[in-house]
Write an enzyme that holds these catalytic residues in place. Structure first.
Site, PDB file in Angstrom:
ATOM      1  NE  ARG A   8      81.345  61.346  41.529  1.00  0.00           N
ATOM      2  CZ  ARG A   8      81.908  62.279  42.286  1.00  0.00           C
ATOM      3  NH1 ARG A   8      83.094  62.087  42.798  1.00  0.00           N
ATOM      4  NH2 ARG A   8      81.278  63.384  42.565  1.00  0.00           N
ATOM      5  NE  ARG A  18      77.693  67.806  41.090  1.00  0.00           N
ATOM      6  CZ  ARG A  18      78.748  68.214  41.795  1.00  0.00           C
ATOM      7  NH1 ARG A  18      78.669  69.293  42.528  1.00  0.00           N
ATOM      8  NH2 ARG A  18      79.880  67.543  41.748  1.00  0.00           N
ATOM      9  NE  ARG A  48      72.778  66.973  44.775  1.00  0.00           N
ATOM     10  CZ  ARG A  48      72.649  67.670  45.894  1.00  0.00           C
ATOM     11  NH1 ARG A  48      71.506  68.252  46.196  1.00  0.00           N
ATOM     12  NH2 ARG A  48      73.667  67.766  46.725  1.00  0.00           N
ATOM     13  CG  ASP A  77      80.074  59.950  48.426  1.00  0.00           C
ATOM     14  OD1 ASP A  77      80.213  60.519  47.330  1.00  0.00           O
ATOM     15  OD2 ASP A  77      80.889  60.088  49.365  1.00  0.00           O
ATOM     16  CE1 TYR A 120      86.780  64.083  51.021  1.00  0.00           C
ATOM     17  CE2 TYR A 120      87.772  61.941  50.570  1.00  0.00           C
ATOM     18  CZ  TYR A 120      87.373  63.195  50.141  1.00  0.00           C
ATOM     19  OH  TYR A 120      87.562  63.557  48.836  1.00  0.00           O
TER      20      TYR A 120
END
Ligand code: CP3
Length: 351
Positions: free
Chosen positions: A23, A27, A36, A73, A149
């Site tokens: 990752r 952010r 983004r 992702d 998920y």
């Protein structure tokens, strides 16, 4: 050039360990937040090759990591299969959950490579833009983690829904897992053909099973996926990251994955000196600095990173990484301090 990450994955000697972070785009970087915002939504960012390539390159430019991981992702796969997937800011991913055989049958694996064309275009752009010494990593989620998920409709604390399907309707659950093994094999093959030089499979929730369920829903599908990829693209190294797997389960991956699994990613809880002795003779090992240390500060992160280096770095087949993904409040000065330290290894007296 013989890239340092590729050498380490073959367990060949390198002057220092290669370094990249799970990752590493995200952010904690102001330049990521700007791109983004420009993309206006997370999935848009993933599906706009120019912007996805840009955020992939940001941590390479800033820190000089030895590898770039494709910006995407794990949930673009269910999305491409036709499931509804969306990201709510501050809440994580949401999906319209699969509620049985009819929903499963409605998924369309044959449109996968068309739906994911922007991802392959991103890899193509990256091949032309990366420094020649930097390795390009492709990835996907593991069947079990992606299935959680798809069935839960988002993140979960106890995996009650996904486990209930596995226990109550094993044939249905196995159908979903097999679909994910096959589509992930197609997806990673296409990533390799578009330019990925290494692939990593993230099984973030591997550590929540009983021993029997682990073998059935984590180990078997991961080895099946890895074997299929090795058969199709034998020259491409495969890294498996079964987060939360116990030491004897990692040992079983190293043993039963012989010739198929090139490296194992280790989470923060794994004793690197154990892994050095038990795993590194058979596979490369990758890890496992606690990502929280990068939010604490450079001195603490460097001290812990140094201990890892002393343990495994002098034996071929060690890749420096975190024990899980970098956190949004990571300090950029801590990241650069750690990367610079790895790049100067072996350290000289007084450092
Ligand atoms: O490593 C990289 O730099 C490449 C990009 C990458 C992302 N997600 C970008 C992302 C990778 C490799 C992933 C993998 C991923 N995605 C995993 C497996 C690894 C892990 O961390 O356990 C999982 C479980 C997911 C699913 C997912 N995507 C979650 C749970 C979330 C929300 C949590 C969060 O961090 O916000 C995402 C969103 C996501 N994926 C973000 C990024 C940069 C944050 C989205 C944003 O910009 O708001």
């Amino acid at each position: 050039v013989d890239k340092i990450l590729l050498r380490a994955l073959r367990r060949q000697k390198t002057s220092r360990p290669p370094v990249w972070f799970m990752r590493q785009a995200g952010r904690y970087l102001p330049e990521y937040r700007a791109t983004r915002a420009e993309a206006g939504g997370f999935l848009n960012l993933c599906y706009t090759p120019k912007l996805a390539a840009e955020v992939t390159l940001q941590p390479i430019r800033r820190f000089g990591f030895d590898a770039a991981i494709l910006f995407s992702d794990i949930l673009v796969l269910p999305h491409a299969l036709g499931q509804k997937v969306w990201f709510e800011t501050g809440e994580g991913p949401k999906l319209d959950p699969i509620k049985g055989g009819a929903d499963l049958a409605a998924l369309s694996p044959n449109r996968l490579t068309t739906a994911l064309a922007p991802v392959f275009d991103t890899l193509g752009l990256l091949r032309g833009q990366l420094p020649p010494e930097t390795t390009l990593i492709g990835f996907c989620g593991a069947p079990w983690t992606v299935a959680t998920y798809m069935l839960e409709g988002g993140g979960s604390k106890d995996f009650h829904v996904a486990k209930t399907w596995a226990y109550r309707e094993p044939a249905f659950f196995r159908g979903l897992i097999d679909l994910l093994v096959n589509s992930s094999a197609d997806y990673l093959t296409a990533q390799i053909d578009a330019g990925a030089e290494v692939v990593q499979v993230f099984d973030s929730w591997a550590g929540v099973h009983s021993p029997v369920a682990f073998d059935e829903w984590v180990k078997r599908p991961l080895l099946h996926l890895a074997a299929e990829l090795k058969r199709r693209r034998p020259h491409v190294p495969i890294i498996l990251f079964p987060r939360g797997a116990h030491p004897h389960q990692l040992e079983a991956f190293a043993r039963d994955g012989s010739g198929i699994v090139d490296a194992l990613g280790l989470d923060t809880t794994i004793d690197l000196s154990w892994a050095h002795k038990a795993l590194q003779p058979r596979v490369a090992i990758q890890g496992n600095l606690d990502p929280v240390l990068l939010s604490v500060g450079a001195p603490q992160a460097k001290a812990a990173a140094n201990a890892l280096l002393q343990t495994a770095a002098d034996t071929p087949g060690y890749i420096f990484n975190l024990g899980h993904g970098i956190l949004p409040d990571a300090k950029t000065e801590a990241v650069s301090a750690v990367v610079d330290m790895i790049k100067r290894y072996p350290l000289h007296e007084g450092e």
